[in-house]
Design a protein around this motif. Structure first.
Motif, PDB file in Angstrom:
ATOM      1  N   THR A   1       0.295   5.220  -2.221  1.00 32.28           N
ATOM      2  CA  THR A   1       0.172   6.596  -1.742  1.00 32.28           C
ATOM      3  C   THR A   1       0.865   7.547  -2.708  1.00 32.28           C
ATOM      4  O   THR A   1       1.876   7.196  -3.314  1.00 32.28           O
ATOM      5  CB  THR A   1       0.751   6.772  -0.323  1.00 32.28           C
ATOM      6  OG1 THR A   1       2.106   6.370  -0.327  1.00 32.28           O
ATOM      7  CG2 THR A   1      -0.029   5.971   0.699  1.00 32.28           C
ATOM      8  N   LYS A   2       0.297   8.704  -2.868  1.00 36.67           N
ATOM      9  CA  LYS A   2       0.745   9.772  -3.772  1.00 36.67           C
ATOM     10  C   LYS A   2       0.485   9.459  -5.247  1.00 36.67           C
ATOM     11  O   LYS A   2       0.835  10.248  -6.116  1.00 36.67           O
ATOM     12  CB  LYS A   2       2.211  10.127  -3.542  1.00 36.67           C
ATOM     13  CG  LYS A   2       2.454  10.688  -2.158  1.00 36.67           C
ATOM     14  CD  LYS A   2       3.839  11.209  -1.998  1.00 36.67           C
ATOM     15  CE  LYS A   2       3.995  11.760  -0.578  1.00 36.67           C
ATOM     16  NZ  LYS A   2       5.323  12.194  -0.287  1.00 36.67           N
TER      17      LYS A   2
ATOM     18  N   GLN B   1      -4.556  13.176  -5.450  1.00 36.66           N
ATOM     19  CA  GLN B   1      -3.608  12.074  -5.300  1.00 36.66           C
ATOM     20  C   GLN B   1      -4.015  11.275  -4.074  1.00 36.66           C
ATOM     21  O   GLN B   1      -4.666  11.793  -3.163  1.00 36.66           O
ATOM     22  CB  GLN B   1      -2.171  12.563  -5.199  1.00 36.66           C
ATOM     23  CG  GLN B   1      -1.830  13.293  -3.917  1.00 36.66           C
ATOM     24  CD  GLN B   1      -0.388  13.796  -3.906  1.00 36.66           C
ATOM     25  OE1 GLN B   1       0.279  13.827  -4.918  1.00 36.66           O
ATOM     26  NE2 GLN B   1       0.080  14.197  -2.743  1.00 36.66           N
ATOM     27  N   VAL B   2      -3.657  10.001  -4.046  1.00 36.79           N
ATOM     28  CA  VAL B   2      -3.991   9.132  -2.918  1.00 36.79           C
ATOM     29  C   VAL B   2      -3.173   9.569  -1.707  1.00 36.79           C
ATOM     30  O   VAL B   2      -1.953   9.737  -1.785  1.00 36.79           O
ATOM     31  CB  VAL B   2      -3.699   7.647  -3.258  1.00 36.79           C
ATOM     32  CG1 VAL B   2      -3.889   6.768  -2.025  1.00 36.79           C
ATOM     33  CG2 VAL B   2      -4.574   7.185  -4.406  1.00 36.79           C
ATOM     34  N   ARG B   3      -3.869   9.775  -0.620  1.00 37.75           N
ATOM     35  CA  ARG B   3      -3.209  10.152   0.633  1.00 37.75           C
ATOM     36  C   ARG B   3      -3.020   8.922   1.512  1.00 37.75           C
ATOM     37  O   ARG B   3      -1.959   8.687   2.059  1.00 37.75           O
ATOM     38  CB  ARG B   3      -4.037  11.203   1.369  1.00 37.75           C
ATOM     39  CG  ARG B   3      -3.414  11.670   2.650  1.00 37.75           C
ATOM     40  CD  ARG B   3      -4.122  12.903   3.191  1.00 37.75           C
ATOM     41  NE  ARG B   3      -3.512  13.318   4.429  1.00 37.75           N
ATOM     42  CZ  ARG B   3      -4.115  13.265   5.597  1.00 37.75           C
ATOM     43  NH1 ARG B   3      -5.348  12.850   5.698  1.00 37.75           N
ATOM     44  NH2 ARG B   3      -3.484  13.669   6.677  1.00 37.75           N
ATOM     45  N   ASP B   4      -4.099   8.128   1.658  1.00 43.17           N
ATOM     46  CA  ASP B   4      -4.054   6.959   2.532  1.00 43.17           C
ATOM     47  C   ASP B   4      -5.130   5.977   2.109  1.00 43.17           C
ATOM     48  O   ASP B   4      -6.077   6.344   1.410  1.00 43.17           O
ATOM     49  CB  ASP B   4      -4.275   7.385   3.985  1.00 43.17           C
ATOM     50  CG  ASP B   4      -3.672   6.411   4.994  1.00 43.17           C
ATOM     51  OD1 ASP B   4      -3.129   5.375   4.584  1.00 43.17           O
ATOM     52  OD2 ASP B   4      -3.754   6.688   6.202  1.00 43.17           O
ATOM     53  N   MET B   5      -4.999   4.734   2.548  1.00 42.81           N
ATOM     54  CA  MET B   5      -5.972   3.702   2.259  1.00 42.81           C
ATOM     55  C   MET B   5      -6.996   3.613   3.384  1.00 42.81           C
ATOM     56  O   MET B   5      -6.660   3.817   4.544  1.00 42.81           O
ATOM     57  CB  MET B   5      -5.294   2.328   2.139  1.00 42.81           C
ATOM     58  CG  MET B   5      -4.798   1.912   0.781  1.00 42.81           C
ATOM     59  SD  MET B   5      -3.928   3.086  -0.236  1.00 42.81           S
ATOM     60  CE  MET B   5      -2.466   3.456   0.627  1.00 42.81           C
TER      61      MET B   5
ATOM     62  N   THR C   1       0.826  -1.208   0.000  1.00 44.77           N
ATOM     63  CA  THR C   1       0.000   0.000   0.000  1.00 44.77           C
ATOM     64  C   THR C   1       0.862   1.261   0.000  1.00 44.77           C
ATOM     65  O   THR C   1       0.427   2.296  -0.508  1.00 44.77           O
ATOM     66  CB  THR C   1      -0.988   0.028   1.186  1.00 44.77           C
ATOM     67  OG1 THR C   1      -0.262  -0.100   2.412  1.00 44.77           O
ATOM     68  CG2 THR C   1      -2.018  -1.072   1.054  1.00 44.77           C
ATOM     69  N   SER C   2       2.071   1.181   0.528  1.00 45.59           N
ATOM     70  CA  SER C   2       2.953   2.350   0.501  1.00 45.59           C
ATOM     71  C   SER C   2       3.292   2.759  -0.933  1.00 45.59           C
ATOM     72  O   SER C   2       3.631   3.914  -1.185  1.00 45.59           O
ATOM     73  CB  SER C   2       4.235   2.089   1.299  1.00 45.59           C
ATOM     74  OG  SER C   2       4.946   0.988   0.744  1.00 45.59           O
TER      75      SER C   2
ATOM     76  N   PHE D   1     -10.009   5.366  -0.591  1.00 51.67           N
ATOM     77  CA  PHE D   1      -8.819   6.187  -0.375  1.00 51.67           C
ATOM     78  C   PHE D   1      -9.202   7.542   0.188  1.00 51.67           C
ATOM     79  O   PHE D   1     -10.183   8.140  -0.241  1.00 51.67           O
ATOM     80  CB  PHE D   1      -8.101   6.463  -1.703  1.00 51.67           C
ATOM     81  CG  PHE D   1      -7.752   5.242  -2.493  1.00 51.67           C
ATOM     82  CD1 PHE D   1      -6.671   4.454  -2.142  1.00 51.67           C
ATOM     83  CD2 PHE D   1      -8.496   4.888  -3.601  1.00 51.67           C
ATOM     84  CE1 PHE D   1      -6.339   3.334  -2.882  1.00 51.67           C
ATOM     85  CE2 PHE D   1      -8.174   3.771  -4.352  1.00 51.67           C
ATOM     86  CZ  PHE D   1      -7.082   2.987  -3.994  1.00 51.67           C
TER      87      PHE D   1
ATOM     88  N   ASP E   1       3.847  -2.610   6.630  1.00 50.11           N
ATOM     89  CA  ASP E   1       3.120  -2.276   5.404  1.00 50.11           C
ATOM     90  C   ASP E   1       2.052  -3.342   5.191  1.00 50.11           C
ATOM     91  O   ASP E   1       2.071  -4.393   5.836  1.00 50.11           O
ATOM     92  CB  ASP E   1       4.064  -2.242   4.199  1.00 50.11           C
ATOM     93  CG  ASP E   1       3.623  -1.275   3.099  1.00 50.11           C
ATOM     94  OD1 ASP E   1       2.408  -0.951   3.033  1.00 50.11           O
ATOM     95  OD2 ASP E   1       4.477  -0.851   2.311  1.00 50.11           O
TER      96      ASP E   1
END
Length: 196
Positions: free
Chosen positions: A11-12, A25-29, A7-8, A41, A115
């Motif tokens: 992000t972004k 942009q993806v910040r977090d799941m 998942t890391s 997201f 992760d």
């Protein structure tokens, strides 16, 4: 076709409409509380000063999670963050699993989560399922302090403090994503066969 990713790595990643508009942009799941699926997201604005947005993207509105972008139909599919979080949490439980201790059902600590590994399956109605954790291993795995991948059963539930896995999971630990798919399949086949 399906692929594994941490998942890391997501992000972004930019969120782009089919018309080519770069909307966020993806910040977090956001993980579903039960069932081991991605719920969606949280988002951030694009660019150097892009902070958190008040809108989130539910997984049901994702057309594709590609190697370079998350594709959506248009900006109207975004919902308030609270609504997406509430939908994902509807089964109870859930929470942030990073740094949580992974214990076997026999009470042995395997390490702490660094992760989350997901399997993304393309096609109509794409899926994104949590299939494993990257953990900083304990002495019980014989690789104390190193990062290893541990598979999870088909259906999981996480409390946010301790994550319980079948004791057999420690026999299917992998060092990298390339061989991890085979470890997941073998582990789940063993569980289904009742030999755990």
């Amino acid at each position: 076709m399906s692929r594994l990713m941490r998942t890391s790595e997501i992000t972004k990643r930019p969120v782009v409409t089919l018309a080519g508009e770069d909307v966020a942009q993806v910040r977090d799941m956001i993980f579903a509380a039960a069932g081991g699926e991605l719920g969606g997201f949280t988002l951030a604005g694009r660019g150097l000063f892009g902070g958190p947005l008040k809108q989130a993207l539910g997984w049901g509105s994702v057309l594709a999670l590609g190697t370079d972008a998350v594709m959506i139909r248009d900006v109207q599919v975004l919902d308030p963050v609270d609504a997406v979080v509430a939908q994902a949490a509807s089964g109870g439980g859930g929470g942030n699993v990073l740094k949580s201790e992974v214990l076997t059902d026999a009470g042995v600590s395997l390490g702490s989560v660094s992760d989350v590994v997901v399997q993304v399956t393309d096609g109509p109605g794409p899926r994104c399922d949590v299939v494993g954790y990257e953990i900083e291993s304990s002495e019980a795995l014989g690789t104390k302090g190193t990062k290893v991948l541990i598979p999870l059963p088909d259906t999981i539930s996480a409390s946010g403090q301790h994550l319980i896995v079948p004791a057999a999971a420690k026999d299917f630990v992998s060092q990298d994503l390339a061989g991890f798919g085979a470890s997941i399949s073998a582990f789940r086949a063993q569980l289904e066969g009742g030999v755990a």
